[in-house]
Design an enzyme around this catalytic site. Structure first.
Site, PDB file in Angstrom:
ATOM      1  N   HIS A  42       0.831  -1.206   0.000  1.00  0.00           N
ATOM      2  CA  HIS A  42       0.000   0.000   0.000  1.00  0.00           C
ATOM      3  C   HIS A  42       0.863   1.253   0.000  1.00  0.00           C
ATOM      4  CE1 HIS A  42      -3.219   2.780   1.431  1.00  0.00           C
ATOM      5  NE2 HIS A  42      -2.220   3.293   2.128  1.00  0.00           N
ATOM      6  N   GLU A  43       1.867   1.288   0.877  1.00  0.00           N
ATOM      7  CA  GLU A  43       2.717   2.476   0.990  1.00  0.00           C
ATOM      8  C   GLU A  43       3.549   2.684  -0.272  1.00  0.00           C
ATOM      9  OE1 GLU A  43       2.239   4.558   3.286  1.00  0.00           O
ATOM     10  OE2 GLU A  43       0.927   3.278   4.479  1.00  0.00           O
ATOM     11  N   HIS A  93       1.586   4.349  -3.003  1.00  0.00           N
ATOM     12  CA  HIS A  93       1.551   5.814  -2.972  1.00  0.00           C
ATOM     13  C   HIS A  93       2.695   6.396  -3.796  1.00  0.00           C
ATOM     14  CE1 HIS A  93      -1.699   6.633  -0.202  1.00  0.00           C
ATOM     15  NE2 HIS A  93      -1.183   5.873   0.745  1.00  0.00           N
ATOM     16  N   GLU A 103      -5.722   7.046  -0.960  1.00  0.00           N
ATOM     17  CA  GLU A 103      -5.689   5.881  -0.084  1.00  0.00           C
ATOM     18  C   GLU A 103      -6.334   4.672  -0.755  1.00  0.00           C
ATOM     19  OE1 GLU A 103      -4.140   5.506   2.747  1.00  0.00           O
ATOM     20  OE2 GLU A 103      -3.447   7.575   2.767  1.00  0.00           O
TER      21      GLU A 103
END
Length: 258
Positions: free
Chosen positions: A121-122, A125, A180
């Site tokens: 997920h990070e 970004h 997100e």
């Protein structure tokens, strides 16, 4: 005449900054990538100075193993640091930097797939250049307010107050929730392509929901989707993620980071 020229310049800047994210979403970016990367490098360097770094060999081995498997999908050299912090958190910064908090590793109890969901997920970004997009949004919002002040109706304190509120809740926060959700999808695909079980992403966010103990702001006022929204989004994309996972397994991608 000056006002018209300013408006034309502002419009031209917006049009020239249009690009597309990895999921096909339209983005606005006016900041140079090199500048954003430099900001990421400076931030990471400062954190390594200000925060305690964990020397726990098991925590470091797990974090480095998972991050290595994830980042192999993009290539390049990534630096990974485990911070000795009880917060349930992790992050990735432009410039190929990843930070993992010991609180998160404890929450997942050494589960490589759940940790991969967060790291994926990070990194998502970073791949989607969300930092650049957010910085660009803020810059354009400020320019828009400056242009409004050049008009007679824009001189009103009430109007300027509404413009400020609109910039925060009408532009910046909704985009952040979009970031997100987009990072969730990108991260789920990354973990699956790396050989991690994407079904564990659901379990991870269920744990996150339990850890928050319901202490969460209303979604419309938050920069993060609600836990229910996030889980529903991941479930919707699960069939494609499972297909990537099966392909990775067949190709011999079977991480052993536990």
């Amino acid at each position: 005449m000056l006002k018209k020229n300013l408006l034309a310049l502002f419009a031209a800047t917006v049009l020239a900054a249009c690009t597309t994210s990895p999921t096909g979403r339209s983005q606005l970016m006016v900041m140079p990538d090199a500048q954003i990367d430099q900001m990421g490098l400076q931030t990471f360097s400062a954190m390594k100075t200000e925060k305690a770094i964990s020397r726990n060999p098991q925590f470091n081995k797990l974090a480095h193993c998972v991050a290595s498997a994830i980042t192999q999908q993009m290539g390049g050299k990534w630096e990974v640091v485990v911070f000795d912090d009880a917060a349930v958190n992790a992050f990735a910064l432009p410039g190929n930097k990843i930070g993992v908090y010991t609180g998160l590793i404890k929450l997942v109890n050494g589960n490589q797939d759940q940790l991969a969901a967060v790291i994926g997920h990070e990194v998502g970004h970073v791949l989607a250049k969300h930092s650049n997009e957010r910085a660009s949004e803020q810059m354009l919002a400020k320019q828009g307010m400056a242009l409004a002040q050049q008009t007679s109706w824009g001189q009103s304190p009430q109007v300027l107050g509404l413009l400020g509120l609109g910039a925060q809740y009408g532009i910046l926060l909704p985009f952040s929730r979009t970031h997100e959700s987009e990072a969730d999808v990108i991260g789920q695909e990354l973990m699956a392509k790396s050989g991690f079980d994407p079904r564990q992403s659901i379990t991870l966010w269920e744990k996150m929901a339990q850890a928050s103990q319901g202490q969460q702001p209303a979604e419309i006022m938050s920069t993060h989707p609600s836990d229910a929204t996030r889980i529903g989004n991941l479930q919707q994309h699960m069939p494609q993620a499972l297909a990537y996972y099966e392909q990775a397994q067949a190709a011999g991608k079977r991480p052993h980071c536990r």
